[in-house]
Write a protein that holds these residues in place. Structure first.
Motif, mmCIF file in Angstrom:
data_model
loop_
_atom_site.group_PDB
_atom_site.id
_atom_site.type_symbol
_atom_site.label_atom_id
_atom_site.label_comp_id
_atom_site.label_asym_id
_atom_site.label_seq_id
_atom_site.Cartn_x
_atom_site.Cartn_y
_atom_site.Cartn_z
ATOM 1 N N GLN A 8 0.836 -1.199 0.000
ATOM 2 C CA GLN A 8 0.000 0.000 0.000
ATOM 3 C C GLN A 8 0.870 1.248 0.000
ATOM 4 O OE1 GLN A 8 -2.594 0.119 3.469
ATOM 5 N NE2 GLN A 8 -1.143 -0.977 4.752
ATOM 6 N N SER A 9 0.249 2.420 0.185
ATOM 7 C CA SER A 9 0.984 3.675 0.052
ATOM 8 C C SER A 9 1.977 3.917 1.182
ATOM 9 C CB SER A 9 -0.027 4.833 0.024
ATOM 10 O OG SER A 9 -0.959 4.691 1.081
ATOM 11 N N HIS A 10 2.942 4.773 0.899
ATOM 12 C CA HIS A 10 3.852 5.274 1.939
ATOM 13 C C HIS A 10 3.814 6.797 1.876
ATOM 14 C CE1 HIS A 10 7.368 5.833 4.459
ATOM 15 N NE2 HIS A 10 7.888 6.619 3.526
ATOM 16 N N HIS A 15 0.564 9.917 8.469
ATOM 17 C CA HIS A 15 0.173 8.509 8.531
ATOM 18 C C HIS A 15 -0.991 8.197 7.599
ATOM 19 C CE1 HIS A 15 2.827 7.987 11.948
ATOM 20 N NE2 HIS A 15 2.371 9.153 12.381
ATOM 21 N N ALA A 16 -0.705 7.328 6.629
ATOM 22 C CA ALA A 16 -1.747 6.750 5.764
ATOM 23 C C ALA A 16 -1.115 5.515 5.154
ATOM 24 C CB ALA A 16 -2.172 7.720 4.670
ATOM 25 N N GLY A 17 -1.916 4.580 4.735
ATOM 26 C CA GLY A 17 -1.385 3.376 4.096
ATOM 27 C C GLY A 17 -0.406 2.658 5.011
ATOM 28 N N ASN A 18 0.725 2.202 4.444
ATOM 29 C CA ASN A 18 1.731 1.526 5.268
ATOM 30 C C ASN A 18 2.220 2.440 6.392
ATOM 31 O OD1 ASN A 18 1.957 -1.122 4.385
ATOM 32 N ND2 ASN A 18 3.344 -0.590 2.696
ATOM 33 N N ASN A 42 2.832 13.381 1.612
ATOM 34 C CA ASN A 42 1.758 13.387 2.615
ATOM 35 C C ASN A 42 0.522 12.779 1.967
ATOM 36 O OD1 ASN A 42 2.254 16.407 1.412
ATOM 37 N ND2 ASN A 42 0.094 15.820 1.354
ATOM 38 N N HIS A 43 -0.508 12.485 2.750
ATOM 39 C CA HIS A 43 -1.697 11.868 2.158
ATOM 40 C C HIS A 43 -2.487 12.874 1.324
ATOM 41 C CE1 HIS A 43 -4.567 13.542 5.013
ATOM 42 N NE2 HIS A 43 -3.870 13.064 6.050
ATOM 43 N N THR A 44 -3.372 12.327 0.491
ATOM 44 C CA THR A 44 -3.995 13.166 -0.548
ATOM 45 C C THR A 44 -5.058 14.107 0.005
ATOM 46 O OG1 THR A 44 -5.669 11.483 -1.054
ATOM 47 C CG2 THR A 44 -3.601 11.377 -2.290
ATOM 48 N N GLN A 45 -5.467 13.905 1.244
ATOM 49 C CA GLN A 45 -6.509 14.774 1.792
ATOM 50 C C GLN A 45 -6.014 16.180 2.160
ATOM 51 O OE1 GLN A 45 -8.678 10.909 2.756
ATOM 52 N NE2 GLN A 45 -9.606 12.362 4.146
ATOM 53 N N TYR A 46 -4.713 16.427 1.984
ATOM 54 C CA TYR A 46 -4.221 17.803 2.081
ATOM 55 C C TYR A 46 -4.529 18.579 0.790
ATOM 56 C CZ TYR A 46 -1.622 16.733 6.367
ATOM 57 O OH TYR A 46 -1.282 16.397 7.648
ATOM 58 N N GLY A 81 -3.773 -2.342 -0.118
ATOM 59 C CA GLY A 81 -4.579 -1.160 0.228
ATOM 60 C C GLY A 81 -4.511 -0.131 -0.882
ATOM 61 N N TYR A 82 -4.126 1.078 -0.548
ATOM 62 C CA TYR A 82 -4.083 2.184 -1.513
ATOM 63 C C TYR A 82 -3.123 1.880 -2.669
ATOM 64 C CZ TYR A 82 -3.727 7.046 -3.151
ATOM 65 O OH TYR A 82 -3.755 8.191 -3.911
ATOM 66 N N LEU A 83 -3.656 1.893 -3.894
ATOM 67 C CA LEU A 83 -2.834 1.640 -5.081
ATOM 68 C C LEU A 83 -2.554 2.948 -5.815
ATOM 69 C CD1 LEU A 83 -4.547 -1.520 -6.650
ATOM 70 C CD2 LEU A 83 -2.941 -1.359 -4.748
ATOM 71 N N GLY A 120 -11.924 13.850 0.012
ATOM 72 C CA GLY A 120 -10.601 14.289 -0.441
ATOM 73 C C GLY A 120 -9.633 13.139 -0.630
ATOM 74 N N CYS A 121 -10.150 11.902 -0.639
ATOM 75 C CA CYS A 121 -9.269 10.751 -0.890
ATOM 76 C C CYS A 121 -9.198 10.562 -2.397
ATOM 77 C CB CYS A 121 -9.794 9.490 -0.204
ATOM 78 S SG CYS A 121 -8.724 8.067 -0.471
ATOM 79 N N ILE A 122 -8.019 10.762 -2.968
ATOM 80 C CA ILE A 122 -7.878 10.739 -4.425
ATOM 81 C C ILE A 122 -7.130 9.476 -4.841
ATOM 82 C CG2 ILE A 122 -6.864 11.975 -6.399
ATOM 83 C CD1 ILE A 122 -7.355 14.518 -4.452
ATOM 84 N N PRO A 218 -9.387 12.525 10.720
ATOM 85 C CA PRO A 218 -8.085 11.907 10.435
ATOM 86 C C PRO A 218 -8.178 10.853 9.323
ATOM 87 C CG PRO A 218 -8.519 11.887 12.789
ATOM 88 C CD PRO A 218 -9.781 12.345 12.118
ATOM 89 N N VAL A 219 -7.112 10.712 8.595
ATOM 90 C CA VAL A 219 -6.995 9.746 7.501
ATOM 91 C C VAL A 219 -6.180 8.554 8.005
ATOM 92 C CG1 VAL A 219 -5.962 9.439 5.209
ATOM 93 C CG2 VAL A 219 -7.184 11.535 5.770
ATOM 94 N N GLY A 220 -6.383 7.401 7.370
ATOM 95 C CA GLY A 220 -5.570 6.233 7.715
ATOM 96 C C GLY A 220 -6.235 5.321 8.727
ATOM 97 N N VAL A 221 -7.419 5.734 9.188
ATOM 98 C CA VAL A 221 -8.147 4.927 10.175
ATOM 99 C C VAL A 221 -8.476 3.553 9.588
ATOM 100 C CG1 VAL A 221 -10.206 4.843 11.626
ATOM 101 C CG2 VAL A 221 -9.104 7.033 11.157
ATOM 102 N N GLY A 222 -8.940 3.557 8.339
ATOM 103 C CA GLY A 222 -9.268 2.297 7.673
ATOM 104 C C GLY A 222 -8.033 1.417 7.510
ATOM 105 N N ASP A 223 -6.912 2.041 7.231
ATOM 106 C CA ASP A 223 -5.677 1.278 7.006
ATOM 107 C C ASP A 223 -5.217 0.600 8.302
ATOM 108 O OD1 ASP A 223 -5.911 2.457 4.500
ATOM 109 O OD2 ASP A 223 -4.680 4.163 5.079
ATOM 110 N N VAL A 224 -5.308 1.327 9.415
ATOM 111 C CA VAL A 224 -4.941 0.736 10.712
ATOM 112 C C VAL A 224 -5.921 -0.392 11.055
ATOM 113 C CG1 VAL A 224 -4.683 1.164 13.191
ATOM 114 C CG2 VAL A 224 -3.904 2.884 11.547
HETATM 115 C C1 LIG Z 1 -1.841 8.133 0.222
HETATM 116 C C2 LIG Z 1 -3.072 7.580 0.891
HETATM 117 N N1 LIG Z 1 -3.069 6.313 1.342
HETATM 118 C C3 LIG Z 1 -4.149 5.770 1.935
HETATM 119 C C4 LIG Z 1 -5.329 6.466 2.102
HETATM 120 C C5 LIG Z 1 -6.492 5.758 2.708
HETATM 121 O O1 LIG Z 1 -6.788 6.201 3.977
HETATM 122 P P1 LIG Z 1 -8.048 5.670 4.794
HETATM 123 O O2 LIG Z 1 -7.541 4.644 5.752
HETATM 124 O O3 LIG Z 1 -8.594 6.873 5.498
HETATM 125 O O4 LIG Z 1 -8.998 5.066 3.832
HETATM 126 C C6 LIG Z 1 -5.379 7.790 1.662
HETATM 127 C C7 LIG Z 1 -6.601 8.573 1.826
HETATM 128 O O5 LIG Z 1 -6.703 9.714 1.473
HETATM 129 C C8 LIG Z 1 -4.227 8.353 1.035
HETATM 130 O O6 LIG Z 1 -4.222 9.625 0.590
#
Ligand SMILES: Cc1ncc(COP(=O)(O)O)c(C=O)c1O
Ligand SMILES: Nc1ncnc2c1ncn2[C@@H]1O[C@H](COP(=O)(O)OP(=O)(O)O)[C@@H](O)[C@H]1O
Ligand SMILES: [Mg+2]
Length: 286
Positions: A8-10, A15-18, A42-46, A81-83, A120-122, A218-224
């Motif tokens: 998944q993403s880094h 914090h999001a993805g890995n 940083n995650h895409t929701q910025y 996860g996030y591709l 804002g999740c792209i 907060p983002v990344g809740v689903g990933d955790v």
């Molecule tokens: C880079 C990245 N990874 C993962 C996610 C997934 O996060 P979430 O656990 O909130 O679905 C996001 C959501 O915006 C993201 O931007």
């Protein structure tokens, strides 16, 4: 020790993805092999970020490297996860086949992260279709949120009963376990955060209090959530034990994040609560 190949993403900051799931999974006592689909600032929701999507063949190249040193059969599960692109999806399915050939007991846990423009999740074009057509049928465990569940089934889901049926529609096509990570408007109550864990013959419902973050969730809740559920199941927890632990652990992370007035998930500060949560939520049979 269980070994999890986490694709998944880094993100470098936050914090999001890995970057959200890797440390909590390790804190529960699993070995994580992080394989990053993107490296973003940083995650895409910025709304803005820098960095790049890994070329699709990078994923299989890395896994081939692990196979070449004779270690792939030690992999107990693949988590995706996030591709960064739909093409990465095809590589991931190849990787799942390769891992299962090396270790027939290995599981594929799919978190079908799809775009959510409102939040804002792209996510790149084609990724939602990839999850629906190919990843879901190939998965052993899948963990959609409500919107992802609706896309996977192709219809609206408006109640707990409908969510259980929708999960079983997926089960008929491949996965044995479905975690609906956030029931939202399909739950019993709008003032709670509710989840459902469904198999062919069992359905468990759990709820935790909402932590008020206003409009900036907060983002990344689903990933955790996905990462921790996978670890608990691999470690032999029952469905109920796994669901209850994950709910309490993730709630604690949210509560610590709010207490510290932060936006990024405070997985390090909350680490002891991830391993041994002080709060307890009880699942009930639907
Ligand atoms: C880079 C990245 N990874 C993962 C996610 C997934 O996060 P979430 O656990 O909130 O679905 C996001 C959501 O915006 C993201 O931007
Ligand atoms: N206890 C809680 N209180 C308030 N918000 C929460 C709580 N737990 C999770 N959330 C929020 O709920 C949302 C869950 O998002 P959703 O799209 O359903 O799943 P995912 O995180 O996989 O994208 C996130 O924005 C998260 O910050
Ligand atoms: Mg998600």
């Amino acid at each position: 020790m269980k070994n999890i190949l986490a694709i998944q993403s880094h993100v470098v900051f936050g914090h999001a993805g890995n970057s959200a799931a890797e440390f909590p999974m390790r804190r529960l006592g699993a070995n994580v092999w992080p394989l990053n689909t993107v490296q973003f600032s940083n995650h895409t929701q910025y709304g803005q970020w820098t960095g790049c999507v890994m070329p699709a063949n990078h994923l299989s190249e890395i896994v081939q490297g692990i196979a070449d040193i004779g270690q792939l059969q030690r992999c107990d599960a693949v988590l995706s996860g996030y591709l960064g692109s739909a093409e990465q999806g095809e590589q991931i399915l190849g990787i799942v086949r390769q891992v299962k050939a090396a270790n027939p007991a290995a599981k594929y846990f799919c978190d079908p992260v799809m775009g959510h423009p409102e939040k804002g999740c792209i996510v790149a074009p084609g990724v939602a279709e990839f999850h629906t057509r190919y990843a879901m049928p190939a998965s052993d465990i899948i963990a959609p949120n409500l919107i992802e569940l609706e896309i996977l089934t192709g219809h609206a889901v408006n109640s707990v009963d409908q969510a259980v049926s929708a999960a079983r529609e997926l089960i008929a096509q491949g996965p044995q376990i479905v975690l609906i990570k956030h029931l939202a408007r399909a739950g019993y109550r709008l003032d709670k955060f509710e989840m459902l864990l469904v198999t062919a013959d069992e359905a468990l419902h759990i709820s935790r209090p909402l932590v008020d973050f206003g409009a900036r969730q907060p983002v990344g809740v689903g990933d955790v959530t996905s990462g921790l559920l996978l670890v608990k199941l691999l470690q032999g927890a029952t469905l109920r034990e796994a669901l209850e632990h994950v709910t309490a652990a993730v709630y604690s992370v949210m509560a610590v994040t709010k207490e510290m007035k932060e936006y990024e998930l405070q997985v390090v500060a909350a680490q002891d609560q991830i391993a041994k949560p002080e709060v307890r939520f009880t699942a009930s049979v639907v």
